[in-house]
Design an enzyme around this catalytic site. Structure first.
Site, short mmCIF file in Angstrom:
data_model
loop_
_atom_site.label_atom_id
_atom_site.label_comp_id
_atom_site.label_asym_id
_atom_site.label_seq_id
_atom_site.Cartn_x
_atom_site.Cartn_y
_atom_site.Cartn_z
N ARG A 106 11.15 10.72 1.45
CA ARG A 106 12.41 10.77 2.20
C ARG A 106 12.37 11.84 3.30
O ARG A 106 12.90 11.65 4.39
CB ARG A 106 13.58 11.00 1.24
CG ARG A 106 13.87 9.74 0.38
CD ARG A 106 14.57 10.10 -0.91
NE ARG A 106 15.04 8.94 -1.66
CZ ARG A 106 14.28 8.19 -2.48
NH1 ARG A 106 12.99 8.46 -2.64
NH2 ARG A 106 14.82 7.16 -3.14
N ASP A 144 10.32 6.36 -14.73
CA ASP A 144 8.86 6.48 -14.57
C ASP A 144 8.20 7.20 -15.75
O ASP A 144 6.97 7.31 -15.80
CB ASP A 144 8.54 7.24 -13.28
CG ASP A 144 8.92 6.42 -12.04
OD1 ASP A 144 8.97 5.18 -12.14
OD2 ASP A 144 9.18 7.03 -10.99
C1 S3P Z 1 11.92 5.66 -6.70
C2 S3P Z 1 12.73 4.87 -7.47
C3 S3P Z 1 12.28 4.22 -8.70
C4 S3P Z 1 10.99 4.83 -9.25
C5 S3P Z 1 9.98 5.04 -8.17
C6 S3P Z 1 10.53 5.97 -7.08
C7 S3P Z 1 12.45 6.25 -5.45
O1 S3P Z 1 12.03 2.84 -8.43
O2 S3P Z 1 10.45 4.02 -10.26
O3 S3P Z 1 8.79 5.61 -8.69
O4 S3P Z 1 11.81 7.18 -4.91
O5 S3P Z 1 13.51 5.81 -5.00
P1 S3P Z 1 13.19 1.72 -8.51
O6 S3P Z 1 14.12 1.95 -7.40
O7 S3P Z 1 12.46 0.41 -8.38
O8 S3P Z 1 13.83 1.90 -9.86
#
Ligand code: S3P
Length: 444
Positions: free
Chosen positions: A31, A324
């Protein structure tokens, strides 16, 4: 960019003792690079994760017109192109293994009046994209893809429309993709989420000068709104250590009697802290010291001591705050006394691999008692590690690789993984860091 595949073996270790230095948070790093790239002026990032996933985001923003470099002290500098200043990339944007890069950047480019082509590696090209294509199409973007997967092309609408969208799945990536698209739309874009997911985009958008409001709704839901056609201002960002990376040494130390380790400056955003809560309920000896705020995120130092764990039920509502971390939690559960039931894990099937299946199969091969019931994973431990001695299929998934290497520190027979190269997507230096703390991981 991924290094050639290599098999690794993890042998039973003694107690872990060390103060570990952990890599920066992956979600926050992505981000910071994206918002720095679309801001006007200079952004400086301290503690950026230099994992392959984030380097794919860096390369994409460079291809779109941002100027990015790392100085000799390790800080990253971005001269933002401004949202309006982004230009059509000459090459296909390769997202490698990174779902976050792909989904968030596709969102961002959905409001830009040009066509961008996206691709990724074999794992990413299997992951569902219709969850972002549906809302982004409503906002005016046009997609060309086969079966809603990468590779795909997105052409931003000439007059991007704001929408109000209720997330059908709990996903911070989908939420963020829509909010980023909303930056270029006229009016106010609102995302409603029934279960709160990680809110790094919200924190960082505000920090870069975007007007963002959060309205609490009944039953814990939230409506997050951004005003479009705004200008972002570059700024300094400090990235905390990644709690999802901290999870691996944390669980390894719990599983080795007599261990005592310290993990400094770990992100403790409550929407990421489900693993610590869960392990403490299981009897883990984890202490948080020196809680503070860094770069707008709560952080703290953790000490972890080897612990005897007991099985518990982990409610589905907790899943977004530790999505995760289930693979490594399952390793802890296999060594705990009694049954751990992890509820509501359907989303694990669409991560870098089908984590639900790979965790269950790998643990069974290690001699553990495991079942999948619907979307629940049930692991029953005997209060000691399972025998081990398996060769684990990792299917291009960094967290499957690291989780089974951690279990290998506890099992009598070593655990081998077929490919450790994908660990570099999120935790560069994992093997060296873990071995310095006392683990015994080697090339197989
Ligand atoms: C993330 C959101 C999660 C996570 C990924 C990172 C993020 O995924 O599993 O490792 O940085 O917004 P999902 O949005 O598919 O749940």
């Amino acid at each position: 960019m991924t290094s050639s595949s290599h098999s690794l073996i993890s042998r039973r270790s003694g107690a872990l003792k060390s103060a570990l230095v952990l890599p920066g948070d992956k979600s926050i790093s992505h981000r910071a690079v994206m918002l720095g790239g679309i801001a006007e002026g200079d952004t400086v990032i301290e503690g950026l994760l230099e994992g392959e996933d984030v380097l794919h985001t860096v390369a994409a923003l460079q291809a779109l017109g941002a100027k990015i470099h790392k100085d000799e002290k390790g800080s990253w500098h971005i001269k933002g192109a401004g949202l309006e200043g982004l230009g059509q990339p000459k090459q296909t944007l390769d997202m490698g293994n990174s779902g976050t890069s792909a989904r968030l950047l596709i969102g961002l480019l959905s409001s830009r009046p040009f066509t961008s082509a996206f691709t990724g590696d074999a794992s990413l090209c299997k992951r569902p994209m219709e969850r972002i294509i549906t809302p982004l199409t409503q906002m005016g973007a046009q997609f060309v893809s086969e079966k809603d997967r990468l590779p795909l092309k997105v052409t931003g609408g000439s007059n991007p429309q704001s929408i109000t969208y209720t997330l059908p799945v709990a996903s911070a990536q989908v939420k963020s993709a829509i909010l980023l698209a909303g930056l270029g739309a006229s009016g106010v874009t609102t995302v409603i989420e029934a279960v709160p997911t990680r809110d790094h985009s919200e924190h960082m958008l505000r920090a870069f000068g975007v007007k963002l409001t959060i309205e609490k709704q009944s039953g814990g839901a939230e409506a997050i709104s951004v005003s479009g056609q705004v200008r972002l201002r570059g700024r300094k960002v400090t990235v905390p250590a990644d709690p999802s990376s901290a999870a691996f040494p944390l669980v390894a130390a719990l599983l080795r009697p007599g261990s005592h380790i310290t993990l400094g400056g770990v992100g403790l955003n409550p929407r990421r802290a489900g693993l610590i809560e869960t392990l403490c309920e299981m009897g883990a000896r984890i202490t948080i010291h020196n809680q503070r705020e860094e770069g707008g995120e709560p952080v703290g130092d953790l000490t972890v001591d080897g612990s005897e764990l007991k099985g518990i039920t982990v409610p589905a509502v907790r899943a977004p705050s530790m999505i995760d971390e289930y693979p490594v939690l399952a390793m802890a559960a296999a060594c705990a006394q009694g049954t751990t039931r992890m509820c509501g894990l359907g989303e694990l099937r669409v991560k870098e691999s089908d984590r639900l299946t790979l965790v269950a199969e790998g643990l069974k091969d290690c001699g553990a008692d495991v079942e999948i019931e619907g979307d629940d994973l049930i692991v029953t431990g005997a209060g000691e590690p399972p025998p081990g001695g398996a060769q684990i299929v990792t299917a291009m998934d960094h967290r499957i690789a690291m989780s089974f290497l951690v279990l290998g520190a506890a099992t009598a027979e070593p655990i081998k993984i077929d490919d450790g190269s994908f660990i570099a997507t999120s935790f560069p230096g994992f093997v060296e860091t873990m071995n310095r703390a006392g683990m015994r991981i080697e090339l197989a």
